[in-house]
Motif scaffolding. Structure first.
Motif, PDB file in Angstrom:
ATOM      1  N   GLU A   1      84.480  28.028  35.562  1.00  0.00           N
ATOM      2  CA  GLU A   1      83.557  27.081  36.250  1.00  0.00           C
ATOM      3  C   GLU A   1      82.163  26.904  35.774  1.00  0.00           C
ATOM      4  N   ALA A   2      81.810  28.251  35.515  1.00  0.00           N
ATOM      5  CA  ALA A   2      80.598  28.286  34.942  1.00  0.00           C
ATOM      6  C   ALA A   2      80.156  27.832  33.750  1.00  0.00           C
ATOM      7  N   LEU A   3      81.283  27.933  32.851  1.00  0.00           N
ATOM      8  CA  LEU A   3      81.058  27.463  31.707  1.00  0.00           C
ATOM      9  C   LEU A   3      81.206  25.747  31.544  1.00  0.00           C
ATOM     10  N   ASP A   4      82.039  25.229  32.486  1.00  0.00           N
ATOM     11  CA  ASP A   4      82.054  23.882  32.652  1.00  0.00           C
ATOM     12  C   ASP A   4      80.912  23.194  33.114  1.00  0.00           C
ATOM     13  N   LYS A   5      80.205  23.823  34.115  1.00  0.00           N
ATOM     14  CA  LYS A   5      79.139  23.365  34.889  1.00  0.00           C
ATOM     15  C   LYS A   5      77.862  23.794  33.896  1.00  0.00           C
ATOM     16  N   ILE A   6      77.711  24.681  33.101  1.00  0.00           N
ATOM     17  CA  ILE A   6      76.619  24.889  32.281  1.00  0.00           C
ATOM     18  C   ILE A   6      76.688  23.996  30.879  1.00  0.00           C
ATOM     19  N   GLY A   7      78.088  23.512  30.724  1.00  0.00           N
ATOM     20  CA  GLY A   7      78.239  22.689  29.619  1.00  0.00           C
ATOM     21  C   GLY A   7      77.765  21.136  30.051  1.00  0.00           C
ATOM     22  N   ARG A   8      77.925  21.216  31.256  1.00  0.00           N
ATOM     23  CA  ARG A   8      77.649  19.332  31.928  1.00  0.00           C
ATOM     24  C   ARG A   8      75.929  19.514  31.656  1.00  0.00           C
TER      25      ARG A   8
ATOM     26  N   CYS B  40      74.542  28.364  24.038  1.00  0.00           N
ATOM     27  CA  CYS B  40      75.869  28.695  24.310  1.00  0.00           C
ATOM     28  C   CYS B  40      76.151  30.247  23.827  1.00  0.00           C
ATOM     29  N   TYR B  41      75.642  30.741  22.637  1.00  0.00           N
ATOM     30  CA  TYR B  41      76.006  32.119  22.476  1.00  0.00           C
ATOM     31  C   TYR B  41      75.390  33.018  23.588  1.00  0.00           C
ATOM     32  N   ALA B  42      74.208  33.048  24.148  1.00  0.00           N
ATOM     33  CA  ALA B  42      73.781  33.649  25.148  1.00  0.00           C
ATOM     34  C   ALA B  42      74.351  33.554  26.341  1.00  0.00           C
ATOM     35  N   VAL B  43      74.985  32.420  26.545  1.00  0.00           N
ATOM     36  CA  VAL B  43      75.778  31.995  27.826  1.00  0.00           C
ATOM     37  C   VAL B  43      77.268  32.994  28.021  1.00  0.00           C
ATOM     38  N   GLN B  44      77.866  32.829  26.640  1.00  0.00           N
ATOM     39  CA  GLN B  44      79.038  33.479  26.467  1.00  0.00           C
ATOM     40  C   GLN B  44      78.663  35.080  26.695  1.00  0.00           C
ATOM     41  N   GLU B  45      77.565  35.689  26.039  1.00  0.00           N
ATOM     42  CA  GLU B  45      77.306  36.897  26.101  1.00  0.00           C
ATOM     43  C   GLU B  45      77.229  37.268  27.614  1.00  0.00           C
TER      44      GLU B  45
ATOM     45  N   LEU C 261      73.723  32.141  36.763  1.00  0.00           N
ATOM     46  CA  LEU C 261      73.638  31.752  35.363  1.00  0.00           C
ATOM     47  C   LEU C 261      73.338  30.429  35.126  1.00  0.00           C
ATOM     48  N   LYS C 262      74.107  29.441  35.949  1.00  0.00           N
ATOM     49  CA  LYS C 262      73.967  27.930  35.688  1.00  0.00           C
ATOM     50  C   LYS C 262      72.468  27.615  36.230  1.00  0.00           C
ATOM     51  N   THR C 263      71.979  28.146  37.056  1.00  0.00           N
ATOM     52  CA  THR C 263      70.739  27.825  37.724  1.00  0.00           C
ATOM     53  C   THR C 263      69.547  28.441  36.621  1.00  0.00           C
ATOM     54  N   GLU C 264      69.846  29.588  36.084  1.00  0.00           N
ATOM     55  CA  GLU C 264      69.171  30.254  34.974  1.00  0.00           C
ATOM     56  C   GLU C 264      69.021  29.223  33.582  1.00  0.00           C
ATOM     57  N   VAL C 265      70.052  28.897  33.247  1.00  0.00           N
ATOM     58  CA  VAL C 265      69.983  27.714  32.022  1.00  0.00           C
ATOM     59  C   VAL C 265      69.530  26.432  32.542  1.00  0.00           C
ATOM     60  N   ALA C 266      69.555  26.007  33.597  1.00  0.00           N
ATOM     61  CA  ALA C 266      69.100  24.978  33.939  1.00  0.00           C
ATOM     62  C   ALA C 266      67.347  25.158  33.894  1.00  0.00           C
ATOM     63  N   ARG C 267      66.993  26.015  34.478  1.00  0.00           N
ATOM     64  CA  ARG C 267      65.344  26.473  34.574  1.00  0.00           C
ATOM     65  C   ARG C 267      65.080  26.527  33.100  1.00  0.00           C
ATOM     66  N   PHE C 268      65.840  27.238  32.335  1.00  0.00           N
ATOM     67  CA  PHE C 268      65.285  27.673  30.738  1.00  0.00           C
ATOM     68  C   PHE C 268      65.183  25.944  30.264  1.00  0.00           C
ATOM     69  N   ILE C 269      66.034  25.196  30.510  1.00  0.00           N
ATOM     70  CA  ILE C 269      66.113  24.050  29.742  1.00  0.00           C
ATOM     71  C   ILE C 269      65.025  23.215  30.370  1.00  0.00           C
ATOM     72  N   GLN C 270      64.781  23.336  31.473  1.00  0.00           N
ATOM     73  CA  GLN C 270      63.310  22.628  32.316  1.00  0.00           C
ATOM     74  C   GLN C 270      62.255  23.004  31.527  1.00  0.00           C
ATOM     75  N   GLU C 271      62.163  24.575  31.538  1.00  0.00           N
ATOM     76  CA  GLU C 271      60.737  24.892  31.121  1.00  0.00           C
ATOM     77  C   GLU C 271      60.446  24.614  29.551  1.00  0.00           C
TER      78      GLU C 271
END
Ligand code: KG4
Ligand code: ZN
Length: 365
Positions: A191-198, A269-274, A241-251
């Motif tokens: 679910e996290a991978l799917d939401k981050i992918g979105r 993607c690499y860092a998310v998987q890791e 994690l999803k929030t962290e990725v969203a914040r990173f992209i925003q910044e």
């Protein structure tokens, strides 16, 4: 013994004919799946009502195809197909069906179809727990050099289920004796991978898409947090994690816009998987050590990920552990009916068809 297995817990409609021979070997004679994922790709996720409507359309044709393919007769004309499928049904010993957990509308399609077949044909019926079946995909014999080989899985083992809706860690002493050790407190790994992918603008389901992008690079300079990695329990949490990725992209919006480039996307993607895989691996290996088991079984859609499998193996080598890790063949890792048949054959507990009902919130008892 030969089983007709049915799986409709989420958006797939699956039917399979699976057999256990005299040596106890699990053989998949056919495994047919119809998916409505292209429909859900348009909306970026599953709409339960649409999934169930599609499954009603697919159910009988998928069963017919599975029966015919089990006899290598896929090329029959449609009139002959139905006649032949009915004939093959008489040689089936029992029916297995996923009764939970899953989407209620979807489960009902499979469960009611299986009950009708059981009633009409007077065949035993076995209700199967979808998540346990994901682990049992590992018991399916492999075909090599046109021979089926038995998998040498030894009890006790630790099972890690990583699917779109669940992340659970279990300790198995035997087929019928297992204990739930922990699971996700919020989003599942898939679910996290799917939401981050979105968030990243990738198609649904995003797990395989993230894997493809991550494979394009050797390593990432980025690092996201692995939640609960140092906690003493066997729990997971992936919604942060999803929030962290969203914040990173925003910044990084100015640098990344208008579209995220291939290297940046690969890095993310690499860092998310890791971040997800590190905590899965660490806690699974810790559970194996604690329970003194040398065998780990992976199951569920995310276990189709080659990086997850390789990282597990690498971690076992790095820690000089003599553990054996099993993960299902890719086609048996994501939702399919063959794993339902495998579970039923190894846990043969038929019940009266009147007793079976769809249980969307079925848990581990
Ligand atoms: O087990 P599954 O087919 O369905 C459920 O029971 O939920 O799992 C689906 C999940 C989705 O979240 C999908 O993105 C993920 O498995 N998935 C993957 C891969 N293939 C499917 N995740 C990572 N890498 C993959 N190769
Ligand atoms: Zn599943």
């Amino acid at each position: 013994m030969k089983i007709l297995a049915i799986e409709t817990s989420c958006d797939e409609t699956g039917a399979a004919v699976v057999e256990k021979d005299e040596k106890g070997l699990i053989k998949v004679l056919s495994n047919v799946i119809a998916t409505s994922s292209s429909l859900h790709a348009k909306t970026g996720g599953i709409i339960p009502e649409s999934a169930a409507r599609e499954q009603i359309k697919f159910m009988i044709p998928v069963i017919v195809a599975a029966l015919i393919e089990s006899k290598n007769k896929a090329k029959l004309s449609s009139g002959n197909k139905f006649k032949y499928a009915k004939h093959i049904l008489t040689s089936i010993d029992a029916i297995a069906v996923t009764h939970g957990p899953g989407l209620i509308g979807s489960l009902l399609v499979g469960v009611e179809t299986a009950k009708t077949l059981s009633f009409a044909l007077n065949k035993p019926i076995i209700p199967v727990h979808h998540l346990l079946a994901h682990l049992y995909a590992n018991f399916i014999g492999e075909i090599s050099n046109f021979k089926f080989q038995i998998s040498n899985i030894q009890f006790p083992f630790i099972g890690l289920i990583v699917s779109g809706g669940h992340t659970d860690l279990l300790y198995f002493k035997s087929h019928s004796n297992f204990k739930w050790l922990g699971g996700t407190r919020d989003d599942a790994a898939g679910e996290a991978l799917d939401k981050i992918g979105r968030i990243l603008g990738l198609p649904y389901p995003s797990g395989p898409e993230i894997e493809k992008r991550a494979n394009k690079i050797q390593g990432s300079t980025l690092k996201f947090q692995s939640p609960l990695i140092n906690s003493e329990d066997f729990d997971f949490s992936f919604s942060g994690l999803k929030t962290e990725v969203a914040r990173f992209i925003q910044e990084e919006r100015d640098r990344l816009s208008p579209e995220i480039g291939v290297t940046d996307l690969g890095n993310i993607c690499y860092a998310v998987q890791e971040a997800i895989f590190d905590v899965l691996i660490k806690k699974t290996i810790r559970a194996a050590k604690l329970y003194k088991t040398w065998t780990i079984l992976l199951g569920g859609g995310v276990s189709a990920n080659q990086t997850l499998r390789k990282s597990f193996e690498q971690s076992i080598i790095n820690n000089k552990l003599s553990m054996q890790i099993f993960s299902p063949e890719k086609k048996f890792a994501t939702d399919n009916a063959a794993m339902i048949g495998a579970y039923a054959l190894l846990n043969y507990k038929p019940v009266n068809w009147e007793k079976i009902k769809a249980q969307p919130d079925l848990y581990f008892d």
